[in-house]
Design a protein around this motif. Structure first.
Motif, PDB file in Angstrom:
ATOM      1  N   ALA A  60       0.832  -1.201   0.000  1.00 16.61           N
ATOM      2  CA  ALA A  60       0.000   0.000   0.000  1.00 16.61           C
ATOM      3  C   ALA A  60       0.870   1.257   0.000  1.00 16.61           C
ATOM      4  CB  ALA A  60      -0.925   0.000   1.216  1.00 16.61           C
ATOM      5  N   LEU A  61       1.922   1.261   0.800  1.00 13.26           N
ATOM      6  CA  LEU A  61       2.854   2.401   0.813  1.00 13.26           C
ATOM      7  C   LEU A  61       3.551   2.542  -0.535  1.00 13.26           C
ATOM      8  CD1 LEU A  61       4.455   1.834   4.335  1.00 13.26           C
ATOM      9  CD2 LEU A  61       2.949   3.727   3.697  1.00 13.26           C
ATOM     10  N   LEU A  62       3.957   1.418  -1.076  1.00 11.69           N
ATOM     11  CA  LEU A  62       4.663   1.432  -2.353  1.00 11.69           C
ATOM     12  C   LEU A  62       3.785   1.981  -3.467  1.00 11.69           C
ATOM     13  CD1 LEU A  62       7.240   0.664  -3.887  1.00 11.69           C
ATOM     14  CD2 LEU A  62       6.302  -1.654  -4.138  1.00 11.69           C
ATOM     15  N   GLU A  63       2.522   1.600  -3.487  1.00 10.49           N
ATOM     16  CA  GLU A  63       1.603   2.100  -4.516  1.00 10.49           C
ATOM     17  C   GLU A  63       1.462   3.617  -4.436  1.00 10.49           C
ATOM     18  OE1 GLU A  63       0.175   0.780  -7.056  1.00 10.49           O
ATOM     19  OE2 GLU A  63       0.799  -1.295  -6.721  1.00 10.49           O
ATOM     20  N   ARG A  68       3.979   8.824  -7.561  1.00  4.43           N
ATOM     21  CA  ARG A  68       4.876   9.974  -7.467  1.00  4.43           C
ATOM     22  C   ARG A  68       4.506  10.925  -6.330  1.00  4.43           C
ATOM     23  NH1 ARG A  68       8.509  10.285 -11.840  1.00  4.43           N
ATOM     24  NH2 ARG A  68       9.603  11.746 -10.451  1.00  4.43           N
ATOM     25  N   ARG A  69       3.675  10.449  -5.418  1.00  5.55           N
ATOM     26  CA  ARG A  69       3.427  11.219  -4.203  1.00  5.55           C
ATOM     27  C   ARG A  69       4.747  11.326  -3.437  1.00  5.55           C
ATOM     28  NH1 ARG A  69      -0.958  12.867  -1.519  1.00  5.55           N
ATOM     29  NH2 ARG A  69      -2.318  11.737  -2.973  1.00  5.55           N
ATOM     30  N   PRO A  70       5.059  12.505  -2.892  1.00  9.08           N
ATOM     31  CA  PRO A  70       6.336  12.669  -2.187  1.00  9.08           C
ATOM     32  C   PRO A  70       6.456  11.732  -0.989  1.00  9.08           C
ATOM     33  CG  PRO A  70       5.280  14.797  -2.563  1.00  9.08           C
ATOM     34  CD  PRO A  70       4.278  13.749  -2.929  1.00  9.08           C
ATOM     35  N   MET A  71       7.676  11.303  -0.710  1.00 14.55           N
ATOM     36  CA  MET A  71       7.903  10.423   0.433  1.00 14.55           C
ATOM     37  C   MET A  71       7.405  11.048   1.722  1.00 14.55           C
ATOM     38  SD  MET A  71       9.183   7.383  -0.033  1.00 14.55           S
ATOM     39  CE  MET A  71      10.081   6.995   1.473  1.00 14.55           C
ATOM     40  N   SER A  72       7.554  12.354   1.855  1.00 12.04           N
ATOM     41  CA  SER A  72       7.106  13.011   3.083  1.00 12.04           C
ATOM     42  C   SER A  72       5.606  12.835   3.287  1.00 12.04           C
ATOM     43  CB  SER A  72       7.450  14.499   3.048  1.00 12.04           C
ATOM     44  OG  SER A  72       6.840  15.123   1.927  1.00 12.04           O
ATOM     45  N   GLN A  73       4.833  12.852   2.209  1.00  9.79           N
ATOM     46  CA  GLN A  73       3.392  12.654   2.329  1.00  9.79           C
ATOM     47  C   GLN A  73       3.042  11.180   2.524  1.00  9.79           C
ATOM     48  OE1 GLN A  73       1.035  14.603  -0.687  1.00  9.79           O
ATOM     49  NE2 GLN A  73       2.232  16.486  -0.591  1.00  9.79           N
ATOM     50  N   VAL A  74       3.803  10.301   1.904  1.00 14.20           N
ATOM     51  CA  VAL A  74       3.556   8.870   2.091  1.00 14.20           C
ATOM     52  C   VAL A  74       3.788   8.477   3.550  1.00 14.20           C
ATOM     53  CG1 VAL A  74       4.275   6.537   1.447  1.00 14.20           C
ATOM     54  CG2 VAL A  74       4.129   8.325  -0.298  1.00 14.20           C
ATOM     55  N   LEU A  75       4.895   8.963   4.118  1.00 12.63           N
ATOM     56  CA  LEU A  75       5.240   8.633   5.503  1.00 12.63           C
ATOM     57  C   LEU A  75       4.556   9.545   6.511  1.00 12.63           C
ATOM     58  CD1 LEU A  75       9.075   7.989   5.073  1.00 12.63           C
ATOM     59  CD2 LEU A  75       7.239   6.293   5.144  1.00 12.63           C
ATOM     60  N   GLY A  76       4.145  10.747   6.054  1.00 10.81           N
ATOM     61  CA  GLY A  76       3.490  11.690   6.936  1.00 10.81           C
ATOM     62  C   GLY A  76       4.434  12.486   7.809  1.00 10.81           C
ATOM     63  N   ARG A  77       5.706  12.507   7.471  1.00 14.35           N
ATOM     64  CA  ARG A  77       6.677  13.235   8.280  1.00 14.35           C
ATOM     65  C   ARG A  77       7.928  13.537   7.451  1.00 14.35           C
ATOM     66  NH1 ARG A  77       6.876   7.863   9.752  1.00 14.35           N
ATOM     67  NH2 ARG A  77       8.933   6.867   9.540  1.00 14.35           N
ATOM     68  N   ARG A  78       8.716  14.486   7.982  1.00 19.25           N
ATOM     69  CA  ARG A  78       9.969  14.843   7.315  1.00 19.25           C
ATOM     70  C   ARG A  78      10.913  15.453   8.343  1.00 19.25           C
ATOM     71  NH1 ARG A  78      11.626  15.853   1.905  1.00 19.25           N
ATOM     72  NH2 ARG A  78      13.811  16.511   2.004  1.00 19.25           N
ATOM     73  N   ALA A 196       4.123  29.916 -14.610  1.00 17.10           N
ATOM     74  CA  ALA A 196       4.202  29.129 -15.831  1.00 17.10           C
ATOM     75  C   ALA A 196       5.179  27.966 -15.724  1.00 17.10           C
ATOM     76  CB  ALA A 196       4.608  30.027 -17.002  1.00 17.10           C
ATOM     77  N   GLU A 197       6.007  27.953 -14.695  1.00 19.42           N
ATOM     78  CA  GLU A 197       7.018  26.891 -14.565  1.00 19.42           C
ATOM     79  C   GLU A 197       6.565  25.740 -13.685  1.00 19.42           C
ATOM     80  OE1 GLU A 197      10.740  28.508 -13.290  1.00 19.42           O
ATOM     81  OE2 GLU A 197      10.777  30.062 -14.846  1.00 19.42           O
ATOM     82  N   ILE A 198       5.472  25.896 -12.966  1.00 19.02           N
ATOM     83  CA  ILE A 198       5.107  24.887 -11.969  1.00 19.02           C
ATOM     84  C   ILE A 198       4.777  23.547 -12.608  1.00 19.02           C
ATOM     85  CG2 ILE A 198       3.402  24.274 -10.211  1.00 19.02           C
ATOM     86  CD1 ILE A 198       3.238  27.232  -9.502  1.00 19.02           C
ATOM     87  N   ASP A 199       4.002  23.548 -13.690  1.00 23.55           N
ATOM     88  CA  ASP A 199       3.598  22.283 -14.300  1.00 23.55           C
ATOM     89  C   ASP A 199       4.775  21.509 -14.882  1.00 23.55           C
ATOM     90  OD1 ASP A 199       0.950  22.651 -13.629  1.00 23.55           O
ATOM     91  OD2 ASP A 199       0.429  23.594 -15.543  1.00 23.55           O
ATOM     92  N   GLY A 200       5.896  22.170 -15.110  1.00 21.53           N
ATOM     93  CA  GLY A 200       7.079  21.493 -15.633  1.00 21.53           C
ATOM     94  C   GLY A 200       7.988  20.937 -14.562  1.00 21.53           C
ATOM     95  N   LEU A 201       7.640  21.124 -13.296  1.00 23.73           N
ATOM     96  CA  LEU A 201       8.456  20.598 -12.211  1.00 23.73           C
ATOM     97  C   LEU A 201       8.229  19.097 -12.062  1.00 23.73           C
ATOM     98  CD1 LEU A 201       7.847  23.415  -9.579  1.00 23.73           C
ATOM     99  CD2 LEU A 201       9.845  23.129 -11.067  1.00 23.73           C
ATOM    100  N   GLU A 202       9.069  18.443 -11.245  1.00 24.44           N
ATOM    101  CA  GLU A 202       8.912  17.014 -11.030  1.00 24.44           C
ATOM    102  C   GLU A 202       7.512  16.733 -10.490  1.00 24.44           C
ATOM    103  OE1 GLU A 202      11.165  17.168  -6.683  1.00 24.44           O
ATOM    104  OE2 GLU A 202      12.065  16.120  -8.376  1.00 24.44           O
ATOM    105  N   PRO A 203       6.947  15.566 -10.812  1.00 27.00           N
ATOM    106  CA  PRO A 203       5.562  15.288 -10.425  1.00 27.00           C
ATOM    107  C   PRO A 203       5.305  15.408  -8.937  1.00 27.00           C
ATOM    108  CG  PRO A 203       6.347  13.657 -11.998  1.00 27.00           C
ATOM    109  CD  PRO A 203       7.533  14.491 -11.619  1.00 27.00           C
TER     110      PRO A 203
END
Length: 282
Positions: A60-63, A68-78, A196-203
């Motif tokens: 579930a975490l891997l999915e 491309r959800r950030p690791m900080s959001q997957v784990l809930g901490r940083r 205009a640059e935001i959509d070109g950033l990493e997912p």
């Protein structure tokens, strides 16, 4: 059942295929989270066979990370500075670059950290800058301002978890508008990415981080234009203000602050050698 080594190998391959450069590290962190152990212990138990429930949690975490959800959001901490902070989809993920702001303030106060100070954090998000400073300045108190009520809830939770709630207050606001009095330290990491640059950033950034915390207008400087007069009005004589800036923006931001009557003290570089923080005073 698959072993830890087999799960890590398969997961790293899937993450790499999804375009994630930190695939091996992410796989290790996710599996450690699923197993409830420290990541370094995984290498000590490569033949361990996780239970079906543990394997399910890992998948579930891997999915979530494969999306491309950030690791900080997957784990809930940083981690930030010396602190571990809660993070949500409503907050910008604290980054090492932002630690430059903390370093700049502490350097400006070197040799004089022991007296009471009022700290103002404009656009506080998770509260990372404010809480890092309060953790270092034992007699300081602070106020964090943000337009997002959801982000403020995260900041309050972080203050409570770190034992700093007694010295940290948070309230909804639009930069410094409506605030009275003066502050000895003012910090901010405002949105500074040109729209205009935001959509070109990493997912991880473009799709999952709050646009309110990213979008800086057509040239990325709109928030600094709003901040400059507020900082000039709210900064105490002899106080210091430190603002994070994007690559190539330091000169323009320093000029905006100078036009508001603030004097440049320093432009501090981050660990990558990029001008990252503009420091000013009255």
């Amino acid at each position: 059942m698959l072993t830890v080594a087999q799960l890590l190998h398969a997961a790293a391959g899937r993450l790499a295929a999804a375009g994630i450069e930190t695939s091996r590290l992410d796989a290790r962190l996710l599996l450690a989270e699923a197993l409830g152990m420290q990541p370094q212990r995984l290498s000590m138990h490569p033949q361990l066979e996780p239970s079906a429930a543990e394997a399910g949690r890992f998948e579930a975490l891997l999915e979530r990370r494969l999306s491309r959800r950030p690791m900080s959001q997957v784990l809930g901490r940083r981690g930030f500075w010396t602190l571990e902070l809660a993070v949500s989809a409503d907050t910008l993920t604290p980054r090492p670059d932002t630690e430059t702001v903390v370093e700049a303030v502490l350097a400006a106060l070197a040799g004089d950290r022991g007296r009471p100070r009022r700290v103002l954090d404009l656009g506080t998000g998770t509260g990372c800058i404010l809480l890092a400073l309060l953790s270092e300045l034992g007699f300081a108190s602070g106020l964090g301002i943000d337009r997002s009520d959801a982000a403020l809830a995260v900041a309050r939770r972080n203050a409570e978890a770190l034992g700093l709630a007694g010295r940290a207050a948070f309230q909804s606001g639009d930069w410094g508008r409506g605030l009275a009095g003066v502050f000895d330290v003012i910090v901010s990491n405002p949105p500074y990415i040109p729209d205009a640059e935001i959509d070109g950033l990493e997912p991880e950034v473009a799709r999952f981080e709050p646009r309110l915390a990213l979008a800086g207008g057509a040239d990325g400087l709109d928030c600094y234009r709003a901040l400059a007069p507020d900082i000039a009005r709210l900064l105490a004589p002899g106080g210091v203000a430190a603002l994070e800036v994007g690559a190539g923006q330091a000169g323009d931001v320093a000029a905006l602050l100078g036009a508001a009557g603030l004097e440049q003290r320093e432009i501090r570089r981050d660990l990558g050698g990029i001008d990252r923080c503009v420091v000013v005073s009255l």
